[in-house]
Design a protein around this motif. Structure first.
Motif, PDB file in Angstrom:
ATOM      1  N   GLY A  29      34.876  15.577  48.576  1.00 48.86           N
ATOM      2  CA  GLY A  29      34.317  16.269  49.724  1.00 48.86           C
ATOM      3  C   GLY A  29      34.892  17.643  49.992  1.00 48.86           C
ATOM      4  N   ARG A  30      35.895  18.089  49.216  1.00 51.81           N
ATOM      5  CA  ARG A  30      36.502  19.404  49.433  1.00 51.81           C
ATOM      6  C   ARG A  30      35.779  20.460  48.592  1.00 51.81           C
ATOM      7  NH1 ARG A  30      41.759  19.445  51.665  1.00 51.81           N
ATOM      8  NH2 ARG A  30      41.164  21.588  52.112  1.00 51.81           N
ATOM      9  N   TYR A  31      35.886  21.715  49.037  1.00 49.83           N
ATOM     10  CA  TYR A  31      35.279  22.849  48.349  1.00 49.83           C
ATOM     11  C   TYR A  31      36.390  23.751  47.815  1.00 49.83           C
ATOM     12  CZ  TYR A  31      31.019  21.521  50.863  1.00 49.83           C
ATOM     13  OH  TYR A  31      29.942  20.841  51.356  1.00 49.83           O
ATOM     14  N   TYR A  32      36.261  24.144  46.544  1.00 51.31           N
ATOM     15  CA  TYR A  32      37.274  24.961  45.873  1.00 51.31           C
ATOM     16  C   TYR A  32      36.606  26.194  45.264  1.00 51.31           C
ATOM     17  CZ  TYR A  32      39.904  20.623  46.198  1.00 51.31           C
ATOM     18  OH  TYR A  32      40.530  19.493  46.664  1.00 51.31           O
ATOM     19  N   GLN A  33      37.298  27.319  45.341  1.00 48.48           N
ATOM     20  CA  GLN A  33      36.786  28.539  44.707  1.00 48.48           C
ATOM     21  C   GLN A  33      37.868  29.163  43.831  1.00 48.48           C
ATOM     22  OE1 GLN A  33      34.173  31.444  46.696  1.00 48.48           O
ATOM     23  NE2 GLN A  33      35.781  32.956  46.306  1.00 48.48           N
ATOM     24  N   PHE A  34      37.455  29.622  42.646  1.00 48.30           N
ATOM     25  CA  PHE A  34      38.344  30.289  41.695  1.00 48.30           C
ATOM     26  C   PHE A  34      37.685  31.604  41.309  1.00 48.30           C
ATOM     27  CE2 PHE A  34      38.850  25.768  41.457  1.00 48.30           C
ATOM     28  CZ  PHE A  34      40.223  25.618  41.587  1.00 48.30           C
ATOM     29  N   LYS A  35      38.451  32.680  41.424  1.00 47.50           N
ATOM     30  CA  LYS A  35      37.889  34.014  41.159  1.00 47.50           C
ATOM     31  C   LYS A  35      38.811  34.762  40.214  1.00 47.50           C
ATOM     32  CE  LYS A  35      36.279  38.180  43.531  1.00 47.50           C
ATOM     33  NZ  LYS A  35      36.147  38.848  44.833  1.00 47.50           N
ATOM     34  N   LEU A  36      38.230  35.398  39.203  1.00 47.01           N
ATOM     35  CA  LEU A  36      38.980  36.254  38.281  1.00 47.01           C
ATOM     36  C   LEU A  36      38.663  37.700  38.623  1.00 47.01           C
ATOM     37  CD1 LEU A  36      40.827  36.368  35.774  1.00 47.01           C
ATOM     38  CD2 LEU A  36      38.758  36.431  34.381  1.00 47.01           C
ATOM     39  N   ASN A  37      39.723  38.508  38.750  1.00 43.87           N
ATOM     40  CA  ASN A  37      39.586  39.928  39.069  1.00 43.87           C
ATOM     41  C   ASN A  37      40.100  40.730  37.887  1.00 43.87           C
ATOM     42  OD1 ASN A  37      39.005  39.382  42.021  1.00 43.87           O
ATOM     43  ND2 ASN A  37      41.040  38.482  41.832  1.00 43.87           N
ATOM     44  N   GLU A  38      39.265  41.576  37.325  1.00 43.75           N
ATOM     45  CA  GLU A  38      39.654  42.327  36.128  1.00 43.75           C
ATOM     46  C   GLU A  38      40.783  43.299  36.402  1.00 43.75           C
ATOM     47  OE1 GLU A  38      39.631  45.901  33.795  1.00 43.75           O
ATOM     48  OE2 GLU A  38      37.901  45.817  35.119  1.00 43.75           O
ATOM     49  N   GLY A  39      40.744  44.005  37.488  1.00 40.16           N
ATOM     50  CA  GLY A  39      41.838  44.907  37.827  1.00 40.16           C
ATOM     51  C   GLY A  39      41.817  46.193  37.024  1.00 40.16           C
ATOM     52  N   PRO A  40      42.307  47.296  37.608  1.00 42.92           N
ATOM     53  CA  PRO A  40      42.233  48.598  36.944  1.00 42.92           C
ATOM     54  C   PRO A  40      43.330  48.842  35.917  1.00 42.92           C
ATOM     55  CG  PRO A  40      43.191  48.842  39.116  1.00 42.92           C
ATOM     56  CD  PRO A  40      42.823  47.395  38.966  1.00 42.92           C
ATOM     57  N   GLY A  41      44.424  48.108  35.976  1.00 39.90           N
ATOM     58  CA  GLY A  41      45.557  48.383  35.098  1.00 39.90           C
ATOM     59  C   GLY A  41      45.574  47.504  33.866  1.00 39.90           C
ATOM     60  N   ASP A  42      46.760  47.045  33.507  1.00 39.33           N
ATOM     61  CA  ASP A  42      46.939  46.237  32.309  1.00 39.33           C
ATOM     62  C   ASP A  42      46.915  44.746  32.588  1.00 39.33           C
ATOM     63  OD1 ASP A  42      47.094  48.382  30.591  1.00 39.33           O
ATOM     64  OD2 ASP A  42      49.260  48.612  30.846  1.00 39.33           O
ATOM     65  N   SER A  43      46.498  44.341  33.786  1.00 39.42           N
ATOM     66  CA  SER A  43      46.519  42.923  34.143  1.00 39.42           C
ATOM     67  C   SER A  43      45.220  42.493  34.789  1.00 39.42           C
ATOM     68  CB  SER A  43      47.657  42.642  35.131  1.00 39.42           C
ATOM     69  OG  SER A  43      48.896  42.963  34.572  1.00 39.42           O
ATOM     70  N   CYS A  44      44.951  41.194  34.687  1.00 39.14           N
ATOM     71  CA  CYS A  44      43.915  40.528  35.466  1.00 39.14           C
ATOM     72  C   CYS A  44      44.624  39.622  36.463  1.00 39.14           C
ATOM     73  CB  CYS A  44      43.031  39.670  34.577  1.00 39.14           C
ATOM     74  SG  CYS A  44      41.988  40.586  33.450  1.00 39.14           S
ATOM     75  N   THR A  89      38.037  45.164  22.212  1.00 39.73           N
ATOM     76  CA  THR A  89      38.525  43.804  21.989  1.00 39.73           C
ATOM     77  C   THR A  89      39.579  43.357  22.989  1.00 39.73           C
ATOM     78  OG1 THR A  89      40.337  44.179  20.375  1.00 39.73           O
ATOM     79  CG2 THR A  89      38.076  44.112  19.506  1.00 39.73           C
ATOM     80  N   ARG A  90      39.709  44.032  24.129  1.00 45.37           N
ATOM     81  CA  ARG A  90      40.689  43.624  25.146  1.00 45.37           C
ATOM     82  C   ARG A  90      40.184  42.394  25.895  1.00 45.37           C
ATOM     83  NH1 ARG A  90      43.533  48.011  28.763  1.00 45.37           N
ATOM     84  NH2 ARG A  90      45.326  46.670  28.490  1.00 45.37           N
ATOM     85  N   TYR A  91      41.125  41.552  26.297  1.00 45.49           N
ATOM     86  CA  TYR A  91      40.791  40.361  27.062  1.00 45.49           C
ATOM     87  C   TYR A  91      42.001  39.933  27.883  1.00 45.49           C
ATOM     88  CZ  TYR A  91      43.711  37.395  24.157  1.00 45.49           C
ATOM     89  OH  TYR A  91      44.796  36.817  23.542  1.00 45.49           O
ATOM     90  N   CYS A  92      41.759  39.098  28.874  1.00 48.32           N
ATOM     91  CA  CYS A  92      42.831  38.373  29.548  1.00 48.32           C
ATOM     92  C   CYS A  92      42.290  37.007  29.928  1.00 48.32           C
ATOM     93  CB  CYS A  92      43.392  39.125  30.745  1.00 48.32           C
ATOM     94  SG  CYS A  92      42.240  39.347  32.090  1.00 48.32           S
ATOM     95  N   TYR A  93      43.203  36.051  30.056  1.00 45.82           N
ATOM     96  CA  TYR A  93      42.822  34.651  30.185  1.00 45.82           C
ATOM     97  C   TYR A  93      43.740  33.969  31.194  1.00 45.82           C
ATOM     98  CZ  TYR A  93      42.073  29.821  28.595  1.00 45.82           C
ATOM     99  OH  TYR A  93      41.783  28.490  28.534  1.00 45.82           O
TER     100      TYR A  93
END
Length: 199
Positions: free
Chosen positions: A125-140, A111-115
């Motif tokens: 006309g602009r391009y935007y990218q958003f990326k979520l990285n889970e990460g190995p520790g206690d943070s995303c 039941t772990r999650y991060c938001y």
């Protein structure tokens, strides 16, 4: 009490209960926007959402296509900026010049999650990218980038987007437990109630 009154009293909770059932709002790309901005979300698209705010009214929702949280890969031809993107990313048009929120969530075992929720105002006309990285520790962690054309006029590259704010904790979020009992590593739930979480 008459049979008719009894029937009405029994039927009342059934008829009014629909308003309490879960309801999911979905993001729909603007159909007739003459000069849109473009957004790509990378990773965990099953939990990602896009909202736009105009005159205090919020529209949009999750980017998946149905009530079940399946990954929704959608390619609309945005520049890849040297990335090897083949799976679990979502590209779409958005309306420019209005407050926009991109929300991303990682959901893991026990039941772990991060938001993380990012606010910005896209430009036409602009391009935007958003990326979520889970990460190995206690943070995303998250990356908010602009996709920009290189000086050669042909190649594309990612640059950090300085014009974003974060709704809660910034670009890093602590992993939490939806169910506090799972914080105890010795807690072993009933596998019938929590399939796949017993490990």
């Amino acid at each position: 009490m008459s049979l008719r009154t009894s029937f009405c009293l029994l039927a009342l909770p059934l008829l009014t209960g629909c308003q309490y059932l879960p309801h999911t709002n979905y993001f729909t790309a603007p159909a007739n926007e003459p000069n849109p901005a473009w957004v790509r979300i990378v990773n965990y698209t099953q939990h990602a959402a896009i909202y736009q705010y105009e005159d205090g009214v919020r529209s949009g929702g999750v980017v998946r296509t149905g009530p079940l949280p399946f990954i929704n890969t959608q390619d609309v031809g945005m520049p890849k900026a040297g990335q090897n993107l083949t799976f679990d990313y979502f590209e779409t048009r958005v309306r420019p010049d209005i407050k926009t929120e991109v929300s991303m969530m990682w959901e893991g075992p026990r039941t772990r999650y991060c938001y993380i929720s990012i606010i910005f105002t896209p430009k036409a006309g602009r391009y935007y990218q958003f990326k979520l990285n889970e990460g190995p520790g206690d943070s995303c962690t998250s990356d908010a980038s602009l996709i920009e054309r290189g000086k050669d006029g042909i190649s594309w590259h990612l640059t950090p987007n300085p014009d974003v704010t974060y709704k809660h904790n910034g670009p890093t979020a602590k992993k939490r437990f939806n169910n506090a009992r799972f914080e105890d590593p010795n807690f072993h739930p009933d596998p019938e109630l929590y399939p796949g979480t017993a490990l």
